[in-house]
Design an enzyme around this catalytic site. Structure first.
Site, PDB file in Angstrom:
ATOM      1  N   TYR A 167       0.843  -1.209   0.000  1.00  0.00           N
ATOM      2  CA  TYR A 167       0.000   0.000   0.000  1.00  0.00           C
ATOM      3  C   TYR A 167       0.877   1.258   0.000  1.00  0.00           C
ATOM      4  O   TYR A 167       0.653   2.187  -0.792  1.00  0.00           O
ATOM      5  CB  TYR A 167      -0.923  -0.033   1.223  1.00  0.00           C
ATOM      6  CG  TYR A 167      -1.564   1.286   1.555  1.00  0.00           C
ATOM      7  CD1 TYR A 167      -2.640   1.775   0.812  1.00  0.00           C
ATOM      8  CD2 TYR A 167      -1.085   2.069   2.615  1.00  0.00           C
ATOM      9  CE1 TYR A 167      -3.220   3.003   1.122  1.00  0.00           C
ATOM     10  CE2 TYR A 167      -1.656   3.283   2.934  1.00  0.00           C
ATOM     11  CZ  TYR A 167      -2.730   3.752   2.187  1.00  0.00           C
ATOM     12  OH  TYR A 167      -3.285   4.959   2.493  1.00  0.00           O
TER      13      TYR A 167
HETATM   14  N1  NAP Z   1      -7.355   6.792   7.429  1.00  0.00           N
HETATM   15  C1  NAP Z   1      -6.025   6.813   7.395  1.00  0.00           C
HETATM   16  O1  NAP Z   1      -5.342   6.511   8.388  1.00  0.00           O
HETATM   17  C2  NAP Z   1      -5.317   7.222   6.129  1.00  0.00           C
HETATM   18  C3  NAP Z   1      -3.966   7.560   6.228  1.00  0.00           C
HETATM   19  C4  NAP Z   1      -3.278   7.928   5.075  1.00  0.00           C
HETATM   20  C5  NAP Z   1      -3.936   7.974   3.868  1.00  0.00           C
HETATM   21  N2  NAP Z   1      -5.255   7.633   3.798  1.00  0.00           N
HETATM   22  C6  NAP Z   1      -5.883   7.710   2.466  1.00  0.00           C
HETATM   23  O2  NAP Z   1      -6.970   8.612   2.536  1.00  0.00           O
HETATM   24  C7  NAP Z   1      -7.951   8.255   1.571  1.00  0.00           C
HETATM   25  C8  NAP Z   1      -9.307   8.178   2.225  1.00  0.00           C
HETATM   26  O3  NAP Z   1      -9.269   7.199   3.244  1.00  0.00           O
HETATM   27  P1  NAP Z   1     -10.270   7.211   4.491  1.00  0.00           P
HETATM   28  O4  NAP Z   1      -9.422   7.059   5.690  1.00  0.00           O
HETATM   29  O5  NAP Z   1     -11.225   8.329   4.410  1.00  0.00           O
HETATM   30  O6  NAP Z   1     -11.025   5.807   4.247  1.00  0.00           O
HETATM   31  P2  NAP Z   1     -12.552   5.363   4.311  1.00  0.00           P
HETATM   32  O7  NAP Z   1     -13.275   6.052   5.397  1.00  0.00           O
HETATM   33  O8  NAP Z   1     -12.521   3.887   4.273  1.00  0.00           O
HETATM   34  O9  NAP Z   1     -13.140   5.925   2.919  1.00  0.00           O
HETATM   35  C9  NAP Z   1     -12.639   5.433   1.716  1.00  0.00           C
HETATM   36  C10 NAP Z   1     -13.510   5.915   0.585  1.00  0.00           C
HETATM   37  O10 NAP Z   1     -12.937   5.442  -0.642  1.00  0.00           O
HETATM   38  C11 NAP Z   1     -13.941   4.703  -1.339  1.00  0.00           C
HETATM   39  N3  NAP Z   1     -13.341   3.620  -2.139  1.00  0.00           N
HETATM   40  C12 NAP Z   1     -12.612   2.569  -1.729  1.00  0.00           C
HETATM   41  N4  NAP Z   1     -12.277   1.804  -2.785  1.00  0.00           N
HETATM   42  C13 NAP Z   1     -12.818   2.405  -3.876  1.00  0.00           C
HETATM   43  C14 NAP Z   1     -12.849   2.106  -5.257  1.00  0.00           C
HETATM   44  N5  NAP Z   1     -12.268   1.001  -5.750  1.00  0.00           N
HETATM   45  N6  NAP Z   1     -13.497   2.946  -6.090  1.00  0.00           N
HETATM   46  C15 NAP Z   1     -14.099   4.048  -5.617  1.00  0.00           C
HETATM   47  N7  NAP Z   1     -14.160   4.374  -4.314  1.00  0.00           N
HETATM   48  C16 NAP Z   1     -13.511   3.556  -3.470  1.00  0.00           C
HETATM   49  C17 NAP Z   1     -14.864   4.157  -0.259  1.00  0.00           C
HETATM   50  O11 NAP Z   1     -16.085   3.801  -0.864  1.00  0.00           O
HETATM   51  P3  NAP Z   1     -16.985   2.589  -0.289  1.00  0.00           P
HETATM   52  O12 NAP Z   1     -17.908   3.231   0.686  1.00  0.00           O
HETATM   53  O13 NAP Z   1     -17.657   2.015  -1.462  1.00  0.00           O
HETATM   54  O14 NAP Z   1     -16.064   1.605   0.345  1.00  0.00           O
HETATM   55  C18 NAP Z   1     -14.925   5.369   0.644  1.00  0.00           C
HETATM   56  O15 NAP Z   1     -15.792   6.328   0.110  1.00  0.00           O
HETATM   57  C19 NAP Z   1      -7.474   6.931   0.953  1.00  0.00           C
HETATM   58  O16 NAP Z   1      -6.820   7.199  -0.270  1.00  0.00           O
HETATM   59  C20 NAP Z   1      -6.478   6.403   1.974  1.00  0.00           C
HETATM   60  O17 NAP Z   1      -5.517   5.571   1.365  1.00  0.00           O
HETATM   61  C21 NAP Z   1      -5.965   7.275   4.899  1.00  0.00           C
END
Ligand code: NAP
Length: 260
Positions: A167
Protein backbone atom coordinates in the site's frame (compact mmCIF):
# COMPACT_ATOMS: atom_id res chain seq x y z
CA UNK A 1 -23.49 40.89 -18.54
CA UNK A 2 -22.99 39.00 -15.28
CA UNK A 3 -19.39 39.51 -14.06
CA UNK A 4 -19.96 37.78 -10.71
CA UNK A 5 -17.18 35.28 -9.99
CA UNK A 6 -18.22 31.71 -10.74
CA UNK A 7 -18.68 29.34 -7.79
CA UNK A 8 -15.74 26.92 -7.85
CA UNK A 9 -16.69 23.30 -8.45
CA UNK A 10 -14.79 20.40 -6.88
CA UNK A 11 -14.89 16.67 -7.55
CA UNK A 12 -13.95 14.49 -4.57
CA UNK A 13 -13.68 10.74 -5.08
CA UNK A 14 -14.74 8.40 -2.29
CA UNK A 15 -16.61 11.23 -0.56
CA UNK A 16 -19.42 9.23 1.02
CA UNK A 17 -17.44 8.92 4.26
CA UNK A 18 -14.10 9.48 5.97
CA UNK A 19 -11.55 11.98 4.69
CA UNK A 20 -13.39 12.40 1.38
CA UNK A 21 -16.64 13.37 3.03
CA UNK A 22 -14.92 15.74 5.48
CA UNK A 23 -13.10 17.31 2.52
CA UNK A 24 -16.30 17.72 0.51
CA UNK A 25 -17.95 19.47 3.46
CA UNK A 26 -14.92 21.67 4.18
CA UNK A 27 -14.75 22.72 0.52
CA UNK A 28 -18.46 23.56 0.67
CA UNK A 29 -17.88 25.60 3.81
CA UNK A 30 -15.22 27.53 1.88
CA UNK A 31 -17.58 28.26 -1.02
CA UNK A 32 -17.27 25.30 -3.41
CA UNK A 33 -20.02 23.28 -4.98
CA UNK A 34 -19.07 19.61 -4.93
CA UNK A 35 -19.49 16.45 -6.97
CA UNK A 36 -19.07 13.54 -4.56
CA UNK A 37 -18.38 10.05 -5.80
CA UNK A 38 -19.19 6.83 -4.02
CA UNK A 39 -18.66 3.18 -4.88
CA UNK A 40 -21.09 1.06 -2.87
CA UNK A 41 -22.88 3.28 -0.36
CA UNK A 42 -25.41 5.45 -2.17
CA UNK A 43 -27.18 6.20 1.12
CA UNK A 44 -24.01 7.69 2.63
CA UNK A 45 -23.46 9.69 -0.56
CA UNK A 46 -27.00 11.08 -0.30
CA UNK A 47 -26.22 12.14 3.29
CA UNK A 48 -23.07 13.89 2.07
CA UNK A 49 -25.06 15.76 -0.59
CA UNK A 50 -27.64 16.80 2.01
CA UNK A 51 -24.87 18.03 4.35
CA UNK A 52 -23.33 20.14 1.56
CA UNK A 53 -26.71 21.57 0.62
CA UNK A 54 -27.31 22.42 4.29
CA UNK A 55 -24.15 24.53 4.03
CA UNK A 56 -25.80 26.49 1.23
CA UNK A 57 -23.89 24.91 -1.68
CA UNK A 58 -24.94 22.63 -4.50
CA UNK A 59 -23.85 18.98 -4.74
CA UNK A 60 -24.43 15.84 -6.73
CA UNK A 61 -23.47 12.21 -6.06
CA UNK A 62 -22.19 9.93 -8.82
CA UNK A 63 -21.11 6.30 -8.63
CA UNK A 64 -17.50 5.42 -9.50
CA UNK A 65 -15.34 2.35 -8.97
CA UNK A 66 -11.85 3.72 -9.42
CA UNK A 67 -10.35 0.21 -9.66
CA UNK A 68 -12.34 -0.58 -12.82
CA UNK A 69 -11.15 1.15 -16.03
CA UNK A 70 -14.48 0.52 -17.78
CA UNK A 71 -16.31 2.20 -14.92
CA UNK A 72 -13.96 5.20 -15.08
CA UNK A 73 -14.81 5.53 -18.79
CA UNK A 74 -18.53 5.36 -18.06
CA UNK A 75 -18.17 7.88 -15.24
CA UNK A 76 -16.26 10.37 -17.40
CA UNK A 77 -18.81 9.95 -20.23
CA UNK A 78 -21.68 10.72 -17.87
CA UNK A 79 -19.94 13.49 -15.92
CA UNK A 80 -20.03 16.22 -18.58
CA UNK A 81 -23.79 16.06 -19.22
CA UNK A 82 -24.27 15.75 -15.46
CA UNK A 83 -22.33 19.00 -14.91
CA UNK A 84 -24.29 20.73 -17.67
CA UNK A 85 -27.66 19.76 -16.29
CA UNK A 86 -26.88 20.66 -12.65
CA UNK A 87 -24.43 23.55 -13.07
CA UNK A 88 -24.82 24.76 -16.63
CA UNK A 89 -21.09 24.30 -17.18
CA UNK A 90 -18.86 21.45 -18.31
CA UNK A 91 -15.71 21.93 -16.26
CA UNK A 92 -14.52 21.40 -12.70
CA UNK A 93 -11.92 23.46 -10.83
CA UNK A 94 -10.67 20.97 -8.26
CA UNK A 95 -10.01 17.24 -8.37
CA UNK A 96 -9.33 15.41 -5.10
CA UNK A 97 -8.12 11.87 -5.77
CA UNK A 98 -9.15 10.51 -2.40
CA UNK A 99 -10.88 7.14 -2.91
CA UNK A 100 -8.88 4.24 -1.59
CA UNK A 101 -8.73 1.12 0.50
CA UNK A 102 -5.86 -0.56 2.30
CA UNK A 103 -4.75 -4.17 2.53
CA UNK A 104 -2.40 -5.97 4.88
CA UNK A 105 0.70 -7.11 3.04
CA UNK A 106 4.24 -8.05 3.87
CA UNK A 107 7.00 -9.88 2.17
CA UNK A 108 6.32 -13.62 2.35
CA UNK A 109 2.54 -13.39 2.64
CA UNK A 110 1.21 -11.37 -0.30
CA UNK A 111 -0.70 -12.63 -3.34
CA UNK A 112 -0.57 -11.23 -6.86
CA UNK A 113 -4.31 -10.51 -6.61
CA UNK A 114 -3.88 -8.25 -3.59
CA UNK A 115 -0.99 -6.41 -5.26
CA UNK A 116 -3.04 -6.00 -8.46
CA UNK A 117 -6.00 -4.58 -6.56
CA UNK A 118 -3.87 -2.09 -4.65
CA UNK A 119 -2.30 -0.99 -7.91
CA UNK A 120 -5.68 -0.78 -9.67
CA UNK A 121 -7.12 1.39 -6.91
CA UNK A 122 -4.27 3.65 -5.89
CA UNK A 123 -2.21 4.04 -9.05
CA UNK A 124 -4.01 2.95 -12.24
CA UNK A 125 -7.37 4.38 -11.18
CA UNK A 126 -5.91 7.71 -10.06
CA UNK A 127 -3.88 7.88 -13.27
CA UNK A 128 -6.76 7.06 -15.63
CA UNK A 129 -9.24 9.40 -13.95
CA UNK A 130 -6.79 12.30 -13.85
CA UNK A 131 -5.80 11.67 -17.46
CA UNK A 132 -9.43 11.63 -18.58
CA UNK A 133 -10.36 14.81 -16.71
CA UNK A 134 -7.20 16.88 -17.10
CA UNK A 135 -5.93 15.92 -20.55
CA UNK A 136 -8.55 14.37 -22.82
CA UNK A 137 -7.55 14.00 -26.45
CA UNK A 138 -9.92 16.81 -27.42
CA UNK A 139 -8.97 20.44 -26.75
CA UNK A 140 -11.64 20.57 -24.12
CA UNK A 141 -10.35 19.20 -20.81
CA UNK A 142 -12.86 18.96 -17.99
CA UNK A 143 -10.39 20.23 -15.38
CA UNK A 144 -10.36 23.98 -16.01
CA UNK A 145 -7.17 26.00 -16.52
CA UNK A 146 -6.08 27.43 -13.17
CA UNK A 147 -7.48 24.40 -11.38
CA UNK A 148 -5.97 22.23 -8.70
CA UNK A 149 -5.42 18.51 -8.09
CA UNK A 150 -4.80 16.95 -4.69
CA UNK A 151 -3.72 13.33 -4.51
CA UNK A 152 -3.99 11.45 -1.24
CA UNK A 153 -0.68 9.97 -0.20
CA UNK A 154 0.30 8.57 3.19
CA UNK A 155 2.74 9.13 6.01
CA UNK A 156 3.73 5.50 5.42
CA UNK A 157 6.01 6.64 2.61
CA UNK A 158 8.16 8.34 5.29
CA UNK A 159 7.88 5.89 8.20
CA UNK A 160 7.42 2.12 8.27
CA UNK A 161 4.42 0.26 9.65
CA UNK A 162 4.84 -3.48 9.24
CA UNK A 163 2.01 -4.92 7.15
CA UNK A 164 1.57 -1.95 4.82
CA UNK A 165 4.51 -2.31 2.44
CA UNK A 166 2.60 -2.65 -0.85
CA UNK A 167 0.00 0.00 0.00
CA UNK A 168 2.76 2.44 0.95
CA UNK A 169 4.60 1.68 -2.29
CA UNK A 170 1.48 2.48 -4.33
CA UNK A 171 1.13 5.78 -2.49
CA UNK A 172 4.82 6.43 -3.15
CA UNK A 173 4.01 6.12 -6.85
CA UNK A 174 1.28 8.72 -6.44
CA UNK A 175 3.87 11.08 -5.00
CA UNK A 176 6.05 10.58 -8.07
CA UNK A 177 3.09 11.16 -10.42
CA UNK A 178 2.30 14.37 -8.56
CA UNK A 179 5.61 15.88 -9.63
CA UNK A 180 5.29 14.78 -13.24
CA UNK A 181 1.73 16.07 -13.54
CA UNK A 182 2.63 19.37 -11.89
CA UNK A 183 5.28 19.84 -14.59
CA UNK A 184 2.95 18.86 -17.44
CA UNK A 185 -0.11 20.82 -16.29
CA UNK A 186 1.71 23.83 -14.84
CA UNK A 187 1.60 25.83 -18.10
CA UNK A 188 -2.20 25.77 -17.79
CA UNK A 189 -1.97 27.13 -14.25
CA UNK A 190 -3.01 23.77 -12.78
CA UNK A 191 -1.32 22.89 -9.48
CA UNK A 192 -0.82 19.29 -8.36
CA UNK A 193 0.05 18.32 -4.79
CA UNK A 194 0.00 15.30 -2.50
CA UNK A 195 -1.45 15.41 1.00
CA UNK A 196 0.01 12.61 3.08
CA UNK A 197 -2.00 11.88 6.24
CA UNK A 198 -0.65 10.04 9.24
CA UNK A 199 -3.02 7.66 11.01
CA UNK A 200 -6.60 8.98 10.89
CA UNK A 201 -9.62 7.60 12.72
CA UNK A 202 -11.74 6.36 9.79
CA UNK A 203 -13.12 3.01 8.67
CA UNK A 204 -10.00 2.67 6.51
CA UNK A 205 -7.74 2.33 9.51
CA UNK A 206 -10.16 0.12 11.45
CA UNK A 207 -9.91 1.76 14.90
CA UNK A 208 -12.98 3.99 14.96
CA UNK A 209 -13.99 4.51 18.58
CA UNK A 210 -11.04 2.52 19.98
CA UNK A 211 -9.61 4.54 22.88
CA UNK A 212 -6.58 2.28 23.34
CA UNK A 213 -5.43 2.75 19.73
CA UNK A 214 -6.16 6.49 19.92
CA UNK A 215 -3.88 6.65 22.94
CA UNK A 216 -1.04 4.80 21.20
CA UNK A 217 -1.17 7.16 18.21
CA UNK A 218 -1.48 10.20 20.48
CA UNK A 219 1.70 9.16 22.31
CA UNK A 220 3.58 8.91 19.01
CA UNK A 221 2.40 12.29 17.75
CA UNK A 222 4.16 15.59 18.46
CA UNK A 223 0.86 17.42 18.82
CA UNK A 224 -0.26 14.88 21.41
CA UNK A 225 -3.50 13.51 20.00
CA UNK A 226 -4.71 11.22 17.24
CA UNK A 227 -6.27 12.56 14.03
CA UNK A 228 -9.81 12.77 12.69
CA UNK A 229 -10.87 13.26 9.07
CA UNK A 230 -11.46 16.99 9.53
CA UNK A 231 -7.73 17.46 10.31
CA UNK A 232 -6.91 16.32 6.78
CA UNK A 233 -9.84 18.05 5.10
CA UNK A 234 -8.62 21.45 6.28
CA UNK A 235 -5.20 20.88 4.73
CA UNK A 236 -6.68 19.79 1.39
CA UNK A 237 -9.06 22.76 1.31
CA UNK A 238 -6.20 25.15 2.11
CA UNK A 239 -4.05 23.69 -0.64
CA UNK A 240 -6.67 24.28 -3.34
CA UNK A 241 -7.37 27.82 -2.12
CA UNK A 242 -5.89 30.97 -3.71
CA UNK A 243 -3.64 31.35 -0.65
CA UNK A 244 -1.69 28.30 -1.88
CA UNK A 245 -1.46 29.57 -5.46
CA UNK A 246 2.35 29.25 -5.50
CA UNK A 247 2.44 25.69 -4.16
CA UNK A 248 2.74 22.84 -6.63
CA UNK A 249 4.50 19.47 -6.89
CA UNK A 250 4.67 19.20 -3.10
CA UNK A 251 4.07 16.39 -0.64
CA UNK A 252 2.45 17.96 2.42
CA UNK A 253 2.40 15.59 5.37
CA UNK A 254 -0.58 16.09 7.67
CA UNK A 255 0.27 13.87 10.62
CA UNK A 256 0.49 16.21 13.59
CA UNK A 257 4.16 15.28 13.69
CA UNK A 258 3.74 11.51 13.91
CA UNK A 259 6.96 9.51 14.51
CA UNK A 260 9.33 12.44 14.09
N1 NAP B 1 -7.36 6.79 7.43
C1 NAP B 1 -6.02 6.81 7.40
O1 NAP B 1 -5.34 6.51 8.39
C2 NAP B 1 -5.32 7.22 6.13
C3 NAP B 1 -3.97 7.56 6.23
C4 NAP B 1 -3.28 7.93 5.08
C5 NAP B 1 -3.94 7.97 3.87
N2 NAP B 1 -5.26 7.63 3.80
C6 NAP B 1 -5.88 7.71 2.47
O2 NAP B 1 -6.97 8.61 2.54
C7 NAP B 1 -7.95 8.26 1.57
C8 NAP B 1 -9.31 8.18 2.22
O3 NAP B 1 -9.27 7.20 3.24
P1 NAP B 1 -10.27 7.21 4.49
O4 NAP B 1 -9.42 7.06 5.69
O5 NAP B 1 -11.22 8.33 4.41
O6 NAP B 1 -11.02 5.81 4.25
P2 NAP B 1 -12.55 5.36 4.31
O7 NAP B 1 -13.28 6.05 5.40
O8 NAP B 1 -12.52 3.89 4.27
O9 NAP B 1 -13.14 5.92 2.92
C9 NAP B 1 -12.64 5.43 1.72
C10 NAP B 1 -13.51 5.92 0.59
O10 NAP B 1 -12.94 5.44 -0.64
C11 NAP B 1 -13.94 4.70 -1.34
N3 NAP B 1 -13.34 3.62 -2.14
C12 NAP B 1 -12.61 2.57 -1.73
N4 NAP B 1 -12.28 1.80 -2.78
C13 NAP B 1 -12.82 2.40 -3.88
C14 NAP B 1 -12.85 2.11 -5.26
N5 NAP B 1 -12.27 1.00 -5.75
N6 NAP B 1 -13.50 2.95 -6.09
C15 NAP B 1 -14.10 4.05 -5.62
N7 NAP B 1 -14.16 4.37 -4.31
C16 NAP B 1 -13.51 3.56 -3.47
C17 NAP B 1 -14.86 4.16 -0.26
O11 NAP B 1 -16.09 3.80 -0.86
P3 NAP B 1 -16.98 2.59 -0.29
O12 NAP B 1 -17.91 3.23 0.69
O13 NAP B 1 -17.66 2.01 -1.46
O14 NAP B 1 -16.06 1.61 0.34
C18 NAP B 1 -14.93 5.37 0.64
O15 NAP B 1 -15.79 6.33 0.11
C19 NAP B 1 -7.47 6.93 0.95
O16 NAP B 1 -6.82 7.20 -0.27
C20 NAP B 1 -6.48 6.40 1.97
O17 NAP B 1 -5.52 5.57 1.36
C21 NAP B 1 -5.96 7.27 4.90
Amino acid sequence: MNDAPRTPLALVTGANRGIGRATAEELARRGHDVVVTYRGHADEADDAVAAIEALGRRAAALRLDIADPADIERFVRELRPGLSSTWGRDTIDVLVNNAGAGADTQLGATSAEVLDHLYATHVRGVYLLTQALATPSSDDPMLADGGSIVNLGTGLTRFVHVGRDAYAAMKGAVGVLTGYWAEQLGPRGIRVNTVAPGPVETQFSGWVGNDAVRQVFAEGTALGRSAVAADIAGVIASLVSPGSAWVTAQRIEASGGYRL
